[in-house]
Design a protein around this motif. Sequence first.
Motif, short mmCIF file in Angstrom:
data_model
loop_
_atom_site.label_atom_id
_atom_site.label_comp_id
_atom_site.label_asym_id
_atom_site.label_seq_id
_atom_site.Cartn_x
_atom_site.Cartn_y
_atom_site.Cartn_z
N SER A 1 16.46 12.63 9.13
CA SER A 1 15.88 14.07 9.75
C SER A 1 14.47 14.44 9.00
CB SER A 1 16.93 15.10 9.56
OG SER A 1 18.07 14.78 8.65
N THR A 2 13.84 15.28 9.38
CA THR A 2 12.65 15.67 8.75
C THR A 2 13.04 16.80 7.70
OG1 THR A 2 12.19 17.39 10.44
CG2 THR A 2 11.30 15.28 10.61
N GLU A 3 12.07 17.19 6.88
CA GLU A 3 12.43 18.24 5.84
C GLU A 3 12.91 19.68 6.78
OE1 GLU A 3 11.10 19.60 1.54
OE2 GLU A 3 9.88 18.17 2.68
N GLU A 4 12.24 19.82 7.82
CA GLU A 4 12.27 20.83 8.62
C GLU A 4 13.45 21.25 9.35
OE1 GLU A 4 9.41 19.15 8.98
OE2 GLU A 4 8.61 20.36 7.15
N GLU A 5 14.22 20.18 9.77
CA GLU A 5 15.35 20.07 10.58
C GLU A 5 16.51 20.79 9.74
OE1 GLU A 5 16.26 16.65 13.15
OE2 GLU A 5 14.23 16.07 12.19
N GLU A 6 17.30 21.54 10.37
CA GLU A 6 18.33 22.20 9.68
C GLU A 6 19.73 21.29 9.44
OE1 GLU A 6 19.64 26.01 11.15
OE2 GLU A 6 17.50 26.86 11.00
N GLN A 7 19.77 20.36 10.44
CA GLN A 7 20.81 19.39 10.49
C GLN A 7 20.54 18.39 9.85
OE1 GLN A 7 22.60 18.84 14.55
NE2 GLN A 7 24.47 19.14 13.56
N ARG A 8 21.21 17.83 8.83
CA ARG A 8 20.54 16.70 8.03
C ARG A 8 21.34 15.66 8.14
NH1 ARG A 8 17.44 19.29 2.98
NH2 ARG A 8 15.89 20.62 4.26
N LYS A 9 20.93 14.53 8.72
CA LYS A 9 21.53 13.28 9.11
C LYS A 9 21.19 12.14 8.10
CE LYS A 9 22.33 12.27 13.39
NZ LYS A 9 22.12 11.93 14.68
N ARG A 10 22.40 11.96 7.44
CA ARG A 10 22.10 10.92 6.40
C ARG A 10 21.82 9.42 7.23
NH1 ARG A 10 26.00 10.27 1.07
NH2 ARG A 10 24.94 11.87 0.33
N MET A 11 20.91 8.63 6.55
CA MET A 11 20.35 7.31 7.31
C MET A 11 21.24 5.97 6.74
SD MET A 11 16.66 5.51 6.85
CE MET A 11 15.87 6.75 7.68
N THR B 1 0.71 -1.15 0.02
CA THR B 1 0.03 0.03 -0.17
C THR B 1 0.82 1.52 0.04
OG1 THR B 1 0.02 0.03 2.54
CG2 THR B 1 -1.79 -1.04 1.06
N SER B 2 2.01 1.39 0.78
CA SER B 2 2.63 2.65 0.83
C SER B 2 4.18 2.01 1.08
CB SER B 2 2.07 3.48 1.97
OG SER B 2 2.44 2.68 3.26
N ILE B 3 5.13 3.21 0.80
CA ILE B 3 6.67 3.15 1.32
C ILE B 3 6.84 4.30 2.20
CG2 ILE B 3 7.43 4.37 -0.89
CD1 ILE B 3 9.59 2.36 -0.65
N SER B 4 7.31 4.31 2.97
CA SER B 4 7.48 5.50 4.20
C SER B 4 9.03 5.57 4.77
CB SER B 4 6.54 5.32 5.25
OG SER B 4 6.84 4.31 6.11
N ASN B 5 9.38 6.60 5.21
CA ASN B 5 10.71 6.89 5.85
C ASN B 5 10.14 7.10 7.23
OD1 ASN B 5 12.78 7.97 7.48
ND2 ASN B 5 13.66 9.19 5.57
N ASN B 6 10.16 6.23 8.33
CA ASN B 6 9.80 6.43 9.87
C ASN B 6 10.87 6.98 10.55
OD1 ASN B 6 11.59 4.33 10.02
ND2 ASN B 6 10.00 2.81 10.87
N GLY B 7 12.09 7.53 9.93
CA GLY B 7 13.10 7.99 10.61
C GLY B 7 14.14 7.06 11.20
N MET C 1 11.46 9.63 -3.09
CA MET C 1 10.03 10.35 -2.72
C MET C 1 9.91 10.34 -1.05
SD MET C 1 7.51 9.08 -5.56
CE MET C 1 7.69 7.34 -5.37
N VAL C 2 10.66 9.44 -0.55
CA VAL C 2 10.82 9.43 1.01
C VAL C 2 12.06 9.64 1.62
CG1 VAL C 2 8.78 7.65 1.05
CG2 VAL C 2 11.14 6.76 0.90
N LYS C 3 12.82 10.69 1.07
CA LYS C 3 13.97 10.92 1.41
C LYS C 3 14.01 11.44 3.00
CE LYS C 3 17.83 14.22 0.68
NZ LYS C 3 18.31 15.02 -0.37
N PHE C 4 12.95 12.16 3.37
CA PHE C 4 12.80 12.79 4.61
C PHE C 4 11.97 11.99 5.89
CE2 PHE C 4 13.76 16.48 1.88
CZ PHE C 4 14.69 17.09 2.60
N LYS C 5 12.52 11.91 6.94
CA LYS C 5 11.58 11.38 7.93
C LYS C 5 10.15 11.83 7.95
CE LYS C 5 11.49 11.22 13.07
NZ LYS C 5 12.15 11.50 14.17
#
Length: 263
Positions: free
Chosen positions: A233-243, A58-64, A167-171
């Motif tokens: 990290s979410t799109e809003e977070e300034e510090q971007r951390k690679r998964m 049904t879906s693909i997601s980034n849960n952080g 499409m699910v780059k961000f948490k």
Amino acid sequence: MTGHHWGYGEEDGPSVWHKAFPVAQGDRQSPINIVPTETVYDASLSPIFLSYENCTSTSISNNGHSVVVEFDDTDNRSVIQGGPLANAYRLKQFHFHWGGKGCHGSEHTIAGKTFASELHLVHWNAVKYRTFGEAASAPDGLAVLGIFLETGDEHRGLHKITDALYMVKFKGTVVEFKGFNPKCLLPNSLSYWTYPGSLTTPPLHESVTWIVLKEPIMVAERQMGKFRLLLFSTEEEEQRKRMENNFRPPQPLKGRQVRASFK
């Protein structure tokens, strides 16, 4: 670190999970290092049977913490049965664990050997429990099929997933992802090891019958690279951390027996 906040960094990673989740030091924690010479061949273990014919993702997601593909689990269309399982368990979702660039990141290890990544197909016991949530905390509630990914040739079945990762780059991002059947991610042989264990992420419930396949599937380094473009990290977070390095290291066996379906 609160009960709800955990991750894979130094401050919130596996080494401190026990502070918020005491079961982290329990007697059936996962993953483990499987030592083939110390496993026991059990002739009574039947082959595992996967009926994924009518699977509906049904879906693909980034849960952080990982990338997750969810399935419609309202009926018994896609189940795992046989082997160590007393009845059929329904497929709920699958997700991956992986390392950093050029580093391995499987959770289970085989005689200390790690793999590029590990795929977990999570199933729940819908015969005994009414909801996935209820099953997730019951001793016989979940069955997780673990499949190792070894660096080598491109894996055609994985393309549909790696092509969707941007499409699910961000948490916290979720997008529709229909018509994917995980049957294409299975190796040729379904020979396996099995043992009683736990979730490998908080809340670390000791509710999992693990079925770890002996034969890995191949994945190209280029494909693995796409997983590492995801962010913790979410799109809003300034510090971007690679998964990356989103795996828990092996836990003590504490007297458990690992059984093998093969000699």
